[in-house]
Design an enzyme around this catalytic site. Sequence first.
Site, PDB file in Angstrom:
ATOM      1  N   GLY A   8      37.653  37.838  53.378  1.00 17.23           N
ATOM      2  CA  GLY A   8      38.510  38.997  53.145  1.00 17.23           C
ATOM      3  C   GLY A   8      37.887  40.232  53.789  1.00 17.23           C
ATOM      4  N   ASN A  29      40.273  45.388  42.354  1.00 16.69           N
ATOM      5  CA  ASN A  29      39.401  44.307  41.897  1.00 16.69           C
ATOM      6  C   ASN A  29      38.658  44.631  40.606  1.00 16.69           C
ATOM      7  OD1 ASN A  29      38.428  46.027  44.169  1.00 16.69           O
ATOM      8  ND2 ASN A  29      36.444  45.252  43.506  1.00 16.69           N
ATOM      9  N   GLN A  32      42.962  40.511  45.909  1.00 17.74           N
ATOM     10  CA  GLN A  32      43.035  40.215  44.471  1.00 17.74           C
ATOM     11  C   GLN A  32      44.454  39.868  44.022  1.00 17.74           C
ATOM     12  OE1 GLN A  32      40.681  39.961  42.114  1.00 17.74           O
ATOM     13  NE2 GLN A  32      38.956  40.539  43.415  1.00 17.74           N
ATOM     14  N   SER A  71      41.923  36.301  50.983  1.00 18.44           N
ATOM     15  CA  SER A  71      40.652  35.571  50.918  1.00 18.44           C
ATOM     16  C   SER A  71      40.813  34.376  49.978  1.00 18.44           C
ATOM     17  CB  SER A  71      39.563  36.504  50.399  1.00 18.44           C
ATOM     18  OG  SER A  71      38.356  35.801  50.276  1.00 18.44           O
ATOM     19  N   HIS A 120      38.781  32.329  48.327  1.00 17.19           N
ATOM     20  CA  HIS A 120      37.998  32.026  47.118  1.00 17.19           C
ATOM     21  C   HIS A 120      38.446  32.812  45.894  1.00 17.19           C
ATOM     22  CE1 HIS A 120      35.011  35.491  46.849  1.00 17.19           C
ATOM     23  NE2 HIS A 120      35.477  35.686  48.067  1.00 17.19           N
ATOM     24  N   CYS A 139      23.015  48.474  38.233  1.00 15.09           N
ATOM     25  CA  CYS A 139      22.217  47.433  38.882  1.00 15.09           C
ATOM     26  C   CYS A 139      23.054  46.344  39.547  1.00 15.09           C
ATOM     27  CB  CYS A 139      21.289  46.786  37.876  1.00 15.09           C
ATOM     28  SG  CYS A 139      20.394  48.007  36.935  1.00 15.09           S
TER      29      CYS A 139
HETATM   30  N1  PLP Z   1      38.877  43.095  48.927  1.00 20.40           N
HETATM   31  C1  PLP Z   1      38.925  42.956  47.593  1.00 20.40           C
HETATM   32  C2  PLP Z   1      39.922  43.742  46.815  1.00 20.40           C
HETATM   33  C3  PLP Z   1      38.060  42.079  46.950  1.00 20.40           C
HETATM   34  O1  PLP Z   1      38.103  41.952  45.631  1.00 20.40           O
HETATM   35  C4  PLP Z   1      37.127  41.352  47.729  1.00 20.40           C
HETATM   36  C5  PLP Z   1      36.143  40.458  47.076  1.00 20.40           C
HETATM   37  O2  PLP Z   1      35.528  40.792  46.092  1.00 20.40           O
HETATM   38  C6  PLP Z   1      37.130  41.524  49.124  1.00 20.40           C
HETATM   39  C7  PLP Z   1      38.025  42.403  49.682  1.00 20.40           C
HETATM   40  C8  PLP Z   1      36.187  40.790  50.001  1.00 20.40           C
HETATM   41  O3  PLP Z   1      36.563  39.452  50.152  1.00 20.40           O
HETATM   42  P1  PLP Z   1      35.480  38.368  50.622  1.00 20.40           P
HETATM   43  O4  PLP Z   1      34.623  38.092  49.442  1.00 20.40           O
HETATM   44  O5  PLP Z   1      36.289  37.185  51.040  1.00 20.40           O
HETATM   45  O6  PLP Z   1      34.743  38.972  51.762  1.00 20.40           O
END
Ligand code: PLP
Length: 395
Positions: free
Chosen positions: A72, A152, A180, A200, A202, A326
């Site tokens: 992503g 996210n 998301q 993305s 995963h 952290c």
């Molecule tokens: N954009 C958002 C809103 C996300 O939540 C994330 C992942 O946490 C990403 C982009 C990045 O995706 P990737 O983990 O595939 O690089």
Amino acid sequence: MEQKIYLDHAATTYTKPEVLEEMLPYFTEKYGNPSSVHSFGRESRKALDLARDRVAKAINCDSSDIYFTGSGTESDNWAIKGVALANKKKGNHIITSSIEHHAVMHTCNQLEREGFIVTYLPVDKYGLVDPELVREAITDKTILITIMTANNEIGTIQPIKEIGAIAKEKKVLFHTDAVQAIGSIAVDVKEMNVDLLSLSAHKFYGPKGVGALYMRKGVKTQQMIHGGAQERNRRGGTENLPAIVGMGKAIELAVTDMPIRNARIQSLRDRLIDGIIPSVANTILNGHPTKRLPGNVNFSIEFIEGEALLLSLDLKGIAGSSGSACTSGSLDPSHVLLGIGLSHEIAHGSLRLTLGDQNTEEEVDYVLEVLPQVVQRLREMSPLFNQQEGGKTYV
Ligand code: PLP
């Protein structure tokens, strides 16, 4: 028996067995390079095409508008830098929000160092971008608007359709980070009026390390990864076929199963919210009460430190996340929590619990039992919190 409860699905999801099963032959017997002309290559090419069709169908676009990437993050980088660099003769102004994921925010920061002007729009206390502020920010130098579909951290869902309509009317390209959102809400690039959209795998029960970028035909972007002629000459590098196959299967499942899965997840989310608010004093729900992702819960719990809370919950077998210091490797709390107007102290005591399709009511009830005890213990140790006879005083 030791309980282990995963409530961090916004960070990543497991890969579904059906997805893995489709991926496996592409590591072993079906290992041809999709660019090869022989039968091995042709077999792989067919699988690549099918995955592209599945992704396209899920977001209602042509297969030829889908480009596979490595994440992503790469999709966001490509969309934003690609449009900025290819259109810099037209203008140097980009509009985004102050609560984007780092993949968008840091890309915009980098473009600022390269001479672009970026407007970071404020959001309201729920994390919503006002489409009228987008309209007001547009100048004759604006070449791109990039606003995420759903956040996210706090799960707020943006009025993408309205923002897209303004972008269209003003003839400014519009990118949305829908990482998301896929599988959690309906995503239709035509209805949303978007020109570019990041995904993305995963985040929707597919493998890690594979993403996709939707780029509407005719959108002028610059290539980021030069090399071979893969991805119709726009992104070099031999395709990660097992992962791409997995992404295709995962998005198909994510979209077809969405209504049933989300109804379940949302009812667990509401059980969690409704249970915690009355049992943990001085707790606020971050994000929008209704315009939020079905699996997202984000609380600020006053007078505790998010990191300590996470560790205590982890000892009890509960895996969550926090926008506190952290976790992100910096001293500042999350820019998202600050962006919705929380003070540093309150933002530091935040807890994100994100539900997925394997969570159960029993697990939620276990969290409801454990969390108030953990918070109480931490507060008793907190110099910010004094418990006194007849009530509580805060110092
Ligand atoms: N954009 C958002 C809103 C996300 O939540 C994330 C992942 O946490 C990403 C982009 C990045 O995706 P990737 O983990 O595939 O690089």
